[in-house]
Write an enzyme that holds these catalytic residues in place. Structure first.
Site, short mmCIF file in Angstrom:
data_model
loop_
_atom_site.label_atom_id
_atom_site.label_comp_id
_atom_site.label_asym_id
_atom_site.label_seq_id
_atom_site.Cartn_x
_atom_site.Cartn_y
_atom_site.Cartn_z
N TYR A 139 0.83 -1.21 0.00
CA TYR A 139 0.00 0.00 0.00
C TYR A 139 0.87 1.26 0.00
CZ TYR A 139 -3.27 3.55 1.70
OH TYR A 139 -4.03 4.69 1.84
N LYS A 152 1.03 4.29 -2.82
CA LYS A 152 0.80 5.70 -2.53
C LYS A 152 2.04 6.54 -2.76
CE LYS A 152 -3.55 5.47 -1.62
NZ LYS A 152 -4.52 6.11 -2.55
#
Length: 259
Positions: A159, A163
């Site tokens: 994740y 990002k």
């Protein structure tokens, strides 16, 4: 920026992806309150239709609902085609999801899907909308990233990597679009009240999605990145000033302690 100037600069229509819940829903509500007509995008069109009716009743704005699953690599192109000719002045690329836990324990196909939603979709939407915004001579792009995109985060590795791409995308475009009238801001929130955090009673320093959306729009000209919560600004500024090995070791240990 005064309300009328804000709408003149970024209106009359704003597009929001991931608008059925969380920060995306809060963006839709805040923009409607500021007088924007909306294009709302998400998989759960029943929620979008209910939201559209509520915003029409409360704010008198026109809303178009587009059902799209951004884990489909072709979805951004279809979205661009369906909005051709609409005078969209603000694009809020907000759709995304996270996967937490030990990297090797996570499903590989789920991580691939996450990369498509978190990385492929914002990149393709930006590529399609930037020429339209530049032709208008004014407008804005908002990317929802995360404070976890500011440094590799153990036990949130895939994740935070996704990002990090969003942060770099937004920063690069902020530099490229200087002088065009198109503002770019990459939002890096910390823990935010949402469906995901509703089942986390011990979560601390939660910020309401409404505050995140309002503060982001208020700071749209203050790019390239924006962390809306002071606690997370201080935390990640501190981590990034530490030797990277020390910062990652500390983060890994704290995540193990929470597990």
């Amino acid at each position: 920026m005064k309300p009328e100037e804000f709408r003149e600069t970024y209106g009359p229509i704003a597009l929001v992806t991931g608008a059925s819940s969380g920060i995306g829903l809060a963006f839709a509500e805040e923009l409607a309150a500021r007088g924007f007509d909306l294009v709302l995008v998400a998989r759960r069109t029943d929620r979008l239709e209910a939201l559209a009716q509520r915003l029409l009743s409360s704010c008198g704005v026109k809303t178009r609902v587009i059902g799209a699953d951004l884990s489909d690599p072709d979805a951004p192109a279809r979205l661009l085609e369906e909005t051709e000719g609409s005078d969209i002045g603000l694009v809020v690329s907000n759709a995304g999801f996270n996967i937490k836990g030990a990297f090797e324990s996570k499903d590989a196909s789920a991580m691939a899907k996450m990369l498509t939603v978190n990385c492929h979709a914002p990149m393709q939407l930006a590529h399609g909308f930037i020429p339209r915004l530049k032709a208008r001579g004014r407008g804005g792009l908002v990317f929802t990233a995360s404070v976890e995109g500011l440094i590799g985060c153990p036990y949130s590795t895939a994740y935070s990597a996704s990002k990090a791409l969003v942060v770099s995308l937004g920063e690069g475009l902020w530099g490229e679009l200087q002088g065009t009238g198109v503002d770019v801001l990459t939002l890096c929130p910390g823990a935010t009240e949402s469906e995901a955090t509703a089942n986390m009673p011990s979560a601390a320093n939660l910020q309401s999605a409404a505050d995140v959306a309002r503060l982001t729009l208020d700071n749209l000209r203050e790019g390239p990145t924006f962390v809306p919560h002071q606690h997370y600004r201080d935390m990640f500024e501190g981590l990034r000033t530490m030797p990277r090995r020390d910062a990652l070791t500390r983060m890994a240990q704290s995540m193990k302690d929470l597990a």
